[in-house]
Write an enzyme that holds these catalytic residues in place. Structure first.
Site, mmCIF file in Angstrom:
data_model
loop_
_atom_site.group_PDB
_atom_site.id
_atom_site.type_symbol
_atom_site.label_atom_id
_atom_site.label_comp_id
_atom_site.label_asym_id
_atom_site.label_seq_id
_atom_site.Cartn_x
_atom_site.Cartn_y
_atom_site.Cartn_z
ATOM 1 N N GLU A 255 0.880 -1.175 0.000
ATOM 2 C CA GLU A 255 0.000 0.000 0.000
ATOM 3 C C GLU A 255 0.906 1.209 0.000
ATOM 4 O O GLU A 255 1.582 1.486 0.984
ATOM 5 C CB GLU A 255 -0.934 -0.031 1.215
ATOM 6 C CG GLU A 255 -2.070 0.980 1.100
ATOM 7 C CD GLU A 255 -1.720 2.312 1.709
ATOM 8 O OE1 GLU A 255 -1.327 3.232 0.951
ATOM 9 O OE2 GLU A 255 -1.845 2.444 2.927
ATOM 10 N N CYS B 167 -1.260 8.821 3.277
ATOM 11 C CA CYS B 167 -1.200 8.143 1.981
ATOM 12 C C CYS B 167 -2.397 8.478 1.107
ATOM 13 O O CYS B 167 -2.336 8.317 -0.115
ATOM 14 C CB CYS B 167 -1.096 6.633 2.175
ATOM 15 S SG CYS B 167 -2.466 5.902 3.111
#
Length: 484
Positions: A251, A285
């Site tokens: 990720e 993120c």
């Protein structure tokens, strides 16, 4: 603010390095420069020792009844709740956050533990169609030892979201947290689970640098790696894991798109853009690092963002009412500033910010951003709103898909049908209509393609799939006679 209370639940009055051989390191509070504690640093030998112990312990853990596994995870969630204030403050201080962000990490930790507690009680497989006289079963079995390599920005959530479901599925776990946030990203979790009754050696925490991370990725006793971090490091981990035939969950964030159409409410759009770009100093993120604004409203939206950037207070989030705290360290600050300055030299216009004191970087607004500028081509990971104008839906979709994939995208418009049609064309793991990009409910699949990762997802329905593998079993009453 003084040193942490050594009589509290997190007692680090004695440095936690007795069993690690890579030396020690101080954990520094970004807002004050104060030493919070001293931790041990792991090397490759420490990783090998931990994985051996974890592999041995995991064999017994598989046999623990599902209800007993679930009870440990529920107790872990209850302990996060019981020590909420202390743990939230520690997360705040260690990550350079504002207090609501630290509190959010603990609230999500409680939810993650309770969701994971439900996994052992779910169906663990399927009965498949077969011929008469034979049973055919597909069941989910744990990988064995899962290696978790986690980042500094939301260290508790981004570590625990792998640790809790991996344990619930019957795995042991070895955590390599970022050495800047080893408590929130590992030692806090280990303390909670030890108190909750997790058997010895099922969870190891090894703060360290690249040596420890690489050793974990190539260790033959670790068949799966879960990594959250930068695209550059993710590529390296994916390459190493591929050579060793490991399952890997990456990720990486990297590129997120907030698209504001010409019929959007400008005040709401500016609020969403500011929150998505500047929350936790942009060190998320899912941060809205590409803000696409229709050219007909670009000047008005820019002015609203400049006003917000000028007035949002920046300071120590643990001790005052501020909107933004510090960046994690000087290296990150210098990287953000260099990206901003390089982009200005390449033609971007500075509308606000781009100054700092210590690690406190002012909310920044850049307009005129185009492909080829660093803030467009790279993930800024700082409090920078990068404004990109467009004229048509087709143009903005092409720009948003420039990086062949993103973690999160969002579109703001009262024209729901139009926004939905655009959203379906975006190469993004998560799409939000009439919201910004920073969203996660713990029960949703979380991940993305391309630069955002390798297309895997964690969370909710994805967890059992991610932390187990299929095994096919057939059973006959008697062995058949074959013609050989």
């Amino acid at each position: 603010m003084g040193a942490p209370d050594t009589t509290a639940f997190l007692n680090f009055s004695t440095p936690s390095h007795a069993s690690l051989s890579g030396g020690t390191r101080d954990v520094i509070e970004p807002a004050t420069g104060q030493v919070l504690c001293t931790v041990g640093i792991a090397n490759a030998a420490d990783v090998a020792s931990a994985t051996r112990a974890s592999a041995a312990a995991q064999k017994a853990w598989v046999a623990v009844p599902p209800r007993d596994k679930a009870a440990i995870l529920r107790r872990a969630g209850d302990l996060f709740q019981q020590h909420f204030d202390e743990l939230a403050l520690y997360c705040t201080r260690e990550t350079g956050a504002i207090l609501p962000k630290g509190q959010h990490e603990i609230r999500e930790a409680i939810t993650i533990c309770h969701l994971a507690a439900a996994l052992p009680m779910q169906s663990q497989g399927l009965v498949l169609p077969s011929v008469p006289g034979r049973s055919s079963i597909a069941r989910r079995v744990p990988h064995g030892v899962v290696g978790v390599i986690s980042p500094f920005n939301f260290p508790l959530i981004l570590t625990l979201r792998a640790v809790a479901p991996a344990l619930a599925a019957g795995n042991a776990v070895v955590i390599k947290p970022d050495s800047r946030t080893p408590v929130s990203g590992g030692l806090m979790i280990a303390r909670i689970f030890a108190e909750a009754g997790l058997p010895k050696d099922l969870l190891h925490v090894l703060p360290g640098d690249a040596e420890a991370g690489e050793a974990l990725v190539i260790d033959p006793l670790v068949p799966m790696i879960a990594f959250t971090g930068s695209p550059a490091v993710g590529r390296r981990i994916g390459e190493l894991a591929g050579r060793h035939l490991k399952k890997v969950s990456l990720e990486l964030g990297g590129a997120n798109n907030l698209i504001i159409l010409e019929d959007a409410d400008l005040d709401l759009a500016a609020s969403n853009a500011a929150w998505g770009a500047w929350l936790h100093q942009g060190q998320i993120c899912m941060a809205s690092n590409h803000i696409y604004v229709h050219s007909s409203i670009a000047a008005q939206l820019t002015q609203r963002l400049v006003t917000k950037a000028t007035h949002l207070p920046v300071g120590d989030g643990a001790s005052g009412q501020v909107a933004l705290g510090p960046l994690i360290d000087a290296k990150q600050r210098d990287r953000v500033h260099a990206m901003v300055q390089d982009s200005i030299k390449a033609g971007a216009k500075l509308e606000a910010g781009a100054t700092y004191e210590g690690l406190f970087y002012k909310p920044t607004v850049l307009s005129g951003i185009k492909p080829g500028m660093r803030v467009f081509d790279e993930e800024t990971f700082g409090p920078v709103a990068n404004l990109i104008t467009f004229d048509t839906d087709e143009e903005v979709i092409a720009l948003a898909n420039h990086n062949t994939g993103s973690l999160a995208s969002a579109i703001i418009s009262p024209s729901i049908g139009r926004a939905m049609a655009m959203g379906q064309q975006l190469k993004s793991g998560m799409v939000h209509i009439n919201d910004q990009t920073v969203n996660d409910d713990c029960v949703n699949p979380f991940g993305g393609p391309g630069i955002a990762g390798n297309g895997t997802s964690v969370g909710g329905p994805a967890d059992l799939e991610e932390y187990t593998q299929w095994q096919w079993i057939t059973v006959k009453d008697t062995a058949p006679a074959y013609p050989f």
